[in-house]
Write a protein that holds these residues in place. Structure first.
Motif, PDB file in Angstrom:
ATOM      1  N   GLU A  18       0.829  -1.213   0.000  1.00  0.00           N
ATOM      2  CA  GLU A  18       0.000   0.000   0.000  1.00  0.00           C
ATOM      3  C   GLU A  18       0.858   1.256   0.000  1.00  0.00           C
ATOM      4  OE1 GLU A  18      -3.247   0.910  -0.385  1.00  0.00           O
ATOM      5  OE2 GLU A  18      -3.365  -1.150  -1.075  1.00  0.00           O
ATOM      6  N   ALA A  19       1.973   1.241   0.741  1.00  0.00           N
ATOM      7  CA  ALA A  19       2.865   2.399   0.779  1.00  0.00           C
ATOM      8  C   ALA A  19       3.471   2.657  -0.603  1.00  0.00           C
ATOM      9  CB  ALA A  19       3.963   2.184   1.819  1.00  0.00           C
ATOM     10  N   LEU A  20       3.922   1.600  -1.268  1.00  0.00           N
ATOM     11  CA  LEU A  20       4.460   1.755  -2.624  1.00  0.00           C
ATOM     12  C   LEU A  20       3.393   2.293  -3.566  1.00  0.00           C
ATOM     13  CD1 LEU A  20       6.569  -1.512  -2.969  1.00  0.00           C
ATOM     14  CD2 LEU A  20       7.428   0.818  -2.653  1.00  0.00           C
ATOM     15  N   HIS A  21       2.199   1.751  -3.448  1.00  0.00           N
ATOM     16  CA  HIS A  21       1.070   2.194  -4.283  1.00  0.00           C
ATOM     17  C   HIS A  21       0.810   3.681  -4.065  1.00  0.00           C
ATOM     18  CE1 HIS A  21      -3.071   2.509  -5.725  1.00  0.00           C
ATOM     19  NE2 HIS A  21      -2.804   1.440  -6.446  1.00  0.00           N
ATOM     20  N   SER A  22       0.810   4.109  -2.811  1.00  0.00           N
ATOM     21  CA  SER A  22       0.548   5.502  -2.474  1.00  0.00           C
ATOM     22  C   SER A  22       1.644   6.423  -3.011  1.00  0.00           C
ATOM     23  CB  SER A  22       0.433   5.649  -0.957  1.00  0.00           C
ATOM     24  OG  SER A  22       0.182   6.986  -0.613  1.00  0.00           O
ATOM     25  N   ILE A  23       2.903   6.025  -2.866  1.00  0.00           N
ATOM     26  CA  ILE A  23       4.018   6.824  -3.382  1.00  0.00           C
ATOM     27  C   ILE A  23       3.879   7.011  -4.887  1.00  0.00           C
ATOM     28  CG2 ILE A  23       6.497   6.736  -3.905  1.00  0.00           C
ATOM     29  CD1 ILE A  23       6.832   5.438  -1.107  1.00  0.00           C
ATOM     30  N   MET A  24       3.564   5.930  -5.584  1.00  0.00           N
ATOM     31  CA  MET A  24       3.484   5.998  -7.039  1.00  0.00           C
ATOM     32  C   MET A  24       2.300   6.832  -7.503  1.00  0.00           C
ATOM     33  SD  MET A  24       4.707   2.178  -7.914  1.00  0.00           S
ATOM     34  CE  MET A  24       4.290   2.384  -9.598  1.00  0.00           C
ATOM     35  N   ALA A  25       1.147   6.633  -6.891  1.00  0.00           N
ATOM     36  CA  ALA A  25      -0.034   7.412  -7.270  1.00  0.00           C
ATOM     37  C   ALA A  25       0.211   8.899  -7.011  1.00  0.00           C
ATOM     38  CB  ALA A  25      -1.255   6.916  -6.507  1.00  0.00           C
ATOM     39  N   SER A  26       0.876   9.214  -5.899  1.00  0.00           N
ATOM     40  CA  SER A  26       1.195  10.605  -5.578  1.00  0.00           C
ATOM     41  C   SER A  26       2.181  11.194  -6.578  1.00  0.00           C
ATOM     42  CB  SER A  26       1.783  10.701  -4.166  1.00  0.00           C
ATOM     43  OG  SER A  26       0.840  10.296  -3.212  1.00  0.00           O
ATOM     44  N   MET A  27       3.173  10.418  -6.964  1.00  0.00           N
ATOM     45  CA  MET A  27       4.159  10.867  -7.953  1.00  0.00           C
ATOM     46  C   MET A  27       3.470  11.181  -9.280  1.00  0.00           C
ATOM     47  SD  MET A  27       7.450  11.174  -8.737  1.00  0.00           S
ATOM     48  CE  MET A  27       8.647  10.933 -10.031  1.00  0.00           C
ATOM     49  N   MET A  28       2.582  10.283  -9.708  1.00  0.00           N
ATOM     50  CA  MET A  28       1.882  10.484 -10.973  1.00  0.00           C
ATOM     51  C   MET A  28       1.023  11.744 -10.935  1.00  0.00           C
ATOM     52  SD  MET A  28       0.980   6.476 -11.660  1.00  0.00           S
ATOM     53  CE  MET A  28      -0.245   6.779 -12.912  1.00  0.00           C
ATOM     54  N   GLU A  29       0.299  11.933  -9.845  1.00  0.00           N
ATOM     55  CA  GLU A  29      -0.550  13.122  -9.710  1.00  0.00           C
ATOM     56  C   GLU A  29       0.301  14.392  -9.688  1.00  0.00           C
ATOM     57  OE1 GLU A  29      -3.722  15.086  -6.562  1.00  0.00           O
ATOM     58  OE2 GLU A  29      -2.945  13.084  -6.189  1.00  0.00           O
ATOM     59  N   MET A  30       1.391  14.370  -8.931  1.00  0.00           N
ATOM     60  CA  MET A  30       2.277  15.521  -8.828  1.00  0.00           C
ATOM     61  C   MET A  30       2.863  15.899 -10.189  1.00  0.00           C
ATOM     62  SD  MET A  30       5.731  15.797  -6.494  1.00  0.00           S
ATOM     63  CE  MET A  30       6.569  14.475  -7.385  1.00  0.00           C
ATOM     64  N   MET A  31       3.307  14.913 -10.935  1.00  0.00           N
ATOM     65  CA  MET A  31       3.942  15.187 -12.220  1.00  0.00           C
ATOM     66  C   MET A  31       2.929  15.643 -13.270  1.00  0.00           C
ATOM     67  SD  MET A  31       7.025  15.036 -11.520  1.00  0.00           S
ATOM     68  CE  MET A  31       7.630  15.333 -13.168  1.00  0.00           C
ATOM     69  N   LYS A  33       0.350  17.472 -12.627  1.00  0.00           N
ATOM     70  CA  LYS A  33       0.098  18.879 -12.292  1.00  0.00           C
ATOM     71  C   LYS A  33       1.297  19.756 -12.627  1.00  0.00           C
ATOM     72  CE  LYS A  33      -3.210  18.089  -8.594  1.00  0.00           C
ATOM     73  NZ  LYS A  33      -3.435  18.139  -7.136  1.00  0.00           N
ATOM     74  N   ALA A  34       2.501  19.246 -12.419  1.00  0.00           N
ATOM     75  CA  ALA A  34       3.710  20.027 -12.648  1.00  0.00           C
ATOM     76  C   ALA A  34       3.944  20.310 -14.124  1.00  0.00           C
ATOM     77  CB  ALA A  34       4.921  19.299 -12.078  1.00  0.00           C
ATOM     78  N   GLU A  35       3.549  19.385 -14.955  1.00  0.00           N
ATOM     79  CA  GLU A  35       3.792  19.527 -16.394  1.00  0.00           C
ATOM     80  C   GLU A  35       2.552  19.053 -17.162  1.00  0.00           C
ATOM     81  OE1 GLU A  35       7.661  18.960 -19.210  1.00  0.00           O
ATOM     82  OE2 GLU A  35       7.334  17.485 -17.647  1.00  0.00           O
ATOM     83  N   PRO A  36       1.491  19.864 -17.154  1.00  0.00           N
ATOM     84  CA  PRO A  36       0.229  19.450 -17.771  1.00  0.00           C
ATOM     85  C   PRO A  36       0.357  19.050 -19.243  1.00  0.00           C
ATOM     86  CG  PRO A  36      -0.078  21.478 -16.532  1.00  0.00           C
ATOM     87  CD  PRO A  36       1.388  21.191 -16.555  1.00  0.00           C
ATOM     88  N   SER A  37       1.265  19.671 -19.956  1.00  0.00           N
ATOM     89  CA  SER A  37       1.410  19.344 -21.380  1.00  0.00           C
ATOM     90  C   SER A  37       1.950  17.926 -21.600  1.00  0.00           C
ATOM     91  CB  SER A  37       2.329  20.352 -22.071  1.00  0.00           C
ATOM     92  OG  SER A  37       3.639  20.260 -21.537  1.00  0.00           O
ATOM     93  N   ARG A  38       2.508  17.328 -20.556  1.00  0.00           N
ATOM     94  CA  ARG A  38       3.034  15.962 -20.668  1.00  0.00           C
ATOM     95  C   ARG A  38       2.322  15.007 -19.715  1.00  0.00           C
ATOM     96  NH1 ARG A  38       9.065  15.226 -20.758  1.00  0.00           N
ATOM     97  NH2 ARG A  38       8.381  13.439 -21.945  1.00  0.00           N
ATOM     98  N   ALA A  39       1.122  15.380 -19.283  1.00  0.00           N
ATOM     99  CA  ALA A  39       0.369  14.555 -18.337  1.00  0.00           C
ATOM    100  C   ALA A  39       0.120  13.151 -18.871  1.00  0.00           C
ATOM    101  CB  ALA A  39      -0.958  15.231 -17.993  1.00  0.00           C
ATOM    102  N   ASP A  40       0.050  13.013 -20.192  1.00  0.00           N
ATOM    103  CA  ASP A  40      -0.198  11.694 -20.774  1.00  0.00           C
ATOM    104  C   ASP A  40       0.995  10.752 -20.625  1.00  0.00           C
ATOM    105  OD1 ASP A  40       1.325  13.191 -22.570  1.00  0.00           O
ATOM    106  OD2 ASP A  40       0.415  12.263 -24.335  1.00  0.00           O
ATOM    107  N   CYS A  41       2.129  11.265 -20.154  1.00  0.00           N
ATOM    108  CA  CYS A  41       3.308  10.421 -19.895  1.00  0.00           C
ATOM    109  C   CYS A  41       3.224   9.750 -18.529  1.00  0.00           C
ATOM    110  CB  CYS A  41       4.582  11.253 -19.952  1.00  0.00           C
ATOM    111  SG  CYS A  41       4.959  11.883 -21.594  1.00  0.00           S
ATOM    112  N   TRP A  42       2.211  10.111 -17.750  1.00  0.00           N
ATOM    113  CA  TRP A  42       2.066   9.602 -16.384  1.00  0.00           C
ATOM    114  C   TRP A  42       0.731   8.884 -16.223  1.00  0.00           C
ATOM    115  CZ3 TRP A  42       6.252   9.807 -13.355  1.00  0.00           C
ATOM    116  CH2 TRP A  42       7.275  10.672 -13.751  1.00  0.00           C
ATOM    117  N   VAL A  43       0.466   7.935 -17.102  1.00  0.00           N
ATOM    118  CA  VAL A  43      -0.807   7.218 -17.118  1.00  0.00           C
ATOM    119  C   VAL A  43      -0.762   5.975 -16.227  1.00  0.00           C
ATOM    120  CG1 VAL A  43      -2.402   5.947 -18.623  1.00  0.00           C
ATOM    121  CG2 VAL A  43      -1.387   8.082 -19.394  1.00  0.00           C
ATOM    122  N   TRP A  44       0.373   5.335 -16.159  1.00  0.00           N
ATOM    123  CA  TRP A  44       0.503   4.114 -15.364  1.00  0.00           C
ATOM    124  C   TRP A  44       1.834   4.115 -14.617  1.00  0.00           C
ATOM    125  CZ3 TRP A  44       4.745   1.121 -16.217  1.00  0.00           C
ATOM    126  CH2 TRP A  44       5.401   1.278 -17.440  1.00  0.00           C
TER     127      TRP A  44
END
Length: 87
Positions: A18-31, A33-44
């Motif tokens: 669960e901790a790994l899952h949470s870290i990864m989901a948070s990383m994807m959401e953060m990235m 937001k940080a770079e909306p033009s490349r949001a499709d690079c953070w799908v999985w």
């Protein structure tokens, strides 16, 4: 899920997964937001538990829909898997 620490086989705890899952989901959401033009690079995201005796026990992989590994069908797009290298 099982992992290896030296010659000891370890049952990976639900809390660790669960901790790994949470870290990864948070990383994807953060990235996204940080770079909306490349949001499709953070799908999985996928965490591969390589070996608990390593200084890098987990390998994180992220990508776009085109790069999604076969069988990755989770709702969140995030999964944690054990490596079979130690078997």
């Amino acid at each position: 899920m099982r992992a290896k620490y030296d010659d000891i086989e370890v049952e990976v705890s639900d809390a660790y997964i669960e901790a790994l899952h949470s870290i990864m989901a948070s990383m994807m959401e953060m990235m996204r937001k940080a770079e909306p033009s490349r949001a499709d690079c953070w799908v999985w995201g996928q965490a591969v538990i390589e070996g608990l005796d390593s200084c890098y026990p987990v390998r994180f992989e992220y990508g776009s829909a085109e790069d999604k590994p076969d069988g990755l069908t989770t709702e969140t797009g995030v999964t944690v898997v054990g490596s079979n290298k130690w078997r």
